[in-house]
Design a protein around this motif. Structure first.
Motif, PDB file in Angstrom:
ATOM      1  N   THR A   1       0.749   7.862   6.462  1.00 27.23           N
ATOM      2  CA  THR A   1       1.034   6.429   6.330  1.00 27.23           C
ATOM      3  C   THR A   1       0.680   5.690   7.612  1.00 27.23           C
ATOM      4  O   THR A   1       0.086   4.602   7.562  1.00 27.23           O
ATOM      5  CB  THR A   1       2.508   6.200   5.976  1.00 27.23           C
TER       6      THR A   1
ATOM      7  N   ASN B   1       1.534   5.161   0.012  1.00 25.10           N
ATOM      8  CA  ASN B   1       1.104   6.536   0.230  1.00 25.10           C
ATOM      9  C   ASN B   1       1.944   7.413  -0.685  1.00 25.10           C
ATOM     10  O   ASN B   1       3.138   7.574  -0.452  1.00 25.10           O
ATOM     11  CB  ASN B   1       1.315   6.919   1.697  1.00 25.10           C
TER      12      ASN B   1
ATOM     13  N   CYS C   1       2.436  -0.958   4.461  1.00 25.48           N
ATOM     14  CA  CYS C   1       2.240   0.436   4.052  1.00 25.48           C
ATOM     15  C   CYS C   1       3.589   1.118   3.859  1.00 25.48           C
ATOM     16  O   CYS C   1       4.498   0.969   4.682  1.00 25.48           O
ATOM     17  CB  CYS C   1       1.422   1.182   5.110  1.00 25.48           C
TER      18      CYS C   1
ATOM     19  N   VAL D   1       0.874  -1.181   0.000  1.00 19.52           N
ATOM     20  CA  VAL D   1       0.000   0.000   0.000  1.00 19.52           C
ATOM     21  C   VAL D   1       0.905   1.224   0.000  1.00 19.52           C
ATOM     22  O   VAL D   1       1.617   1.483   0.974  1.00 19.52           O
ATOM     23  CB  VAL D   1      -0.923   0.004   1.233  1.00 19.52           C
TER      24      VAL D   1
ATOM     25  N   MET E   1      -3.123   5.377   7.843  1.00 20.82           N
ATOM     26  CA  MET E   1      -3.621   4.325   6.957  1.00 20.82           C
ATOM     27  C   MET E   1      -3.377   2.956   7.570  1.00 20.82           C
ATOM     28  O   MET E   1      -4.255   2.085   7.567  1.00 20.82           O
ATOM     29  CB  MET E   1      -2.930   4.412   5.590  1.00 20.82           C
ATOM     30  N   ALA E   2      -2.181   2.736   8.082  1.00 17.73           N
ATOM     31  CA  ALA E   2      -1.834   1.438   8.660  1.00 17.73           C
ATOM     32  C   ALA E   2      -2.753   1.113   9.832  1.00 17.73           C
ATOM     33  O   ALA E   2      -3.196  -0.043   9.983  1.00 17.73           O
ATOM     34  CB  ALA E   2      -0.371   1.440   9.109  1.00 17.73           C
TER      35      ALA E   2
END
Length: 222
Positions: free
Chosen positions: A15, A7, A35, A5, A18-19
């Protein structure tokens, strides 16, 4: 198998956010979700110039990093088409995944955007995907990526925009139009009564399904 994933901005805070929002999905899958932050990119992707700058950087990163599936975690999906040409593995953009997910969750969707330039980019993609008839509205919180990533500080503005999308635009599904807004999903869904889609989670779900179902170019499904 590994899902990378990316960023596409240089904010480690985004980041990390998101994680954190992907922890539930990581607990439910045997695939490894990793991530990454795109070094050398702007701290936030907030303009057409930012999108144009990072698009080739994203495609190059995907080509150089080994994974079984990739997620480009910016709601402008920079470099998505080029990245798909660069590798045979599945590549997902979070905006595209979020729009497709919204179609099966409600009749009309609304997008909570960062600012006016974001709205224009979103509309161009929605038109290109042929989904404009399903768009209820796209409204901005008028924040930077860093400001939107501060969940507590951004909550009131996000809630206000969400309520307008629901009450005035008829949106049944709300899409968080920034990778750093994921922490808003739970509270916003409870407060509005609408289904709320975190686009990063939507794209990672697509990546997990692609690997589970062997949706890979040239692969033979057993």
């Amino acid at each position: 198998m590994k899902i990378a994933v990316l960023n596409p901005n240089s904010s480690e805070a985004v980041t990390r956010s998101m994680a954190a929002c992907l922890e539930g999905q990581q607990a439910l899958t045997g695939h490894r979700i990793e991530c990454h932050t795109l070094a050398g990119a702007p701290e936030g992707i907030e303009s057409d110039a930012d999108v144009a700058l990072v698009a080739p950087m994203v495609a190059d990163w995907v080509a150089r990093h080994e994974a079984d599936a990739y997620v480009i975690a910016c709601f402008s999906d920079p470099g998505l088409a080029a990245a798909r040409k660069a590798v045979a593995k599945p590549v997902f953009g979070i905006a595209e995944s979020a729009y497709v997910r919204a179609l099966v969750l409600g009749e009309r969707f609304g997008v909570i955007s960062l600012g006016p330039s974001s709205i224009a980019r979103h509309r161009a993609m929605i038109e290109r995907l042929g989904l404009i008839a399903r768009l209820g509205g796209d409204r901005a919180v008028d924040m930077s990526v860093a400001e939107a990533n501060d969940a507590a500080a951004a909550r009131a503005a996000v809630r206000t925009v969400a309520q307008v999308l629901r009450d005035e635009d008829g949106a049944e599904v709300l899409i968080l139009g920034c990778a750093g807004m994921g922490q808003q999903r739970g509270p916003l869904q409870a407060e509005t009564g609408c289904i709320v889609v975190d686009p990063v989670q939507a794209a990672v779900s697509d990546a997990i399904q692609a690997l589970d179902m062997n949706y890979v170019k040239g692969a033979v499904h057993a």
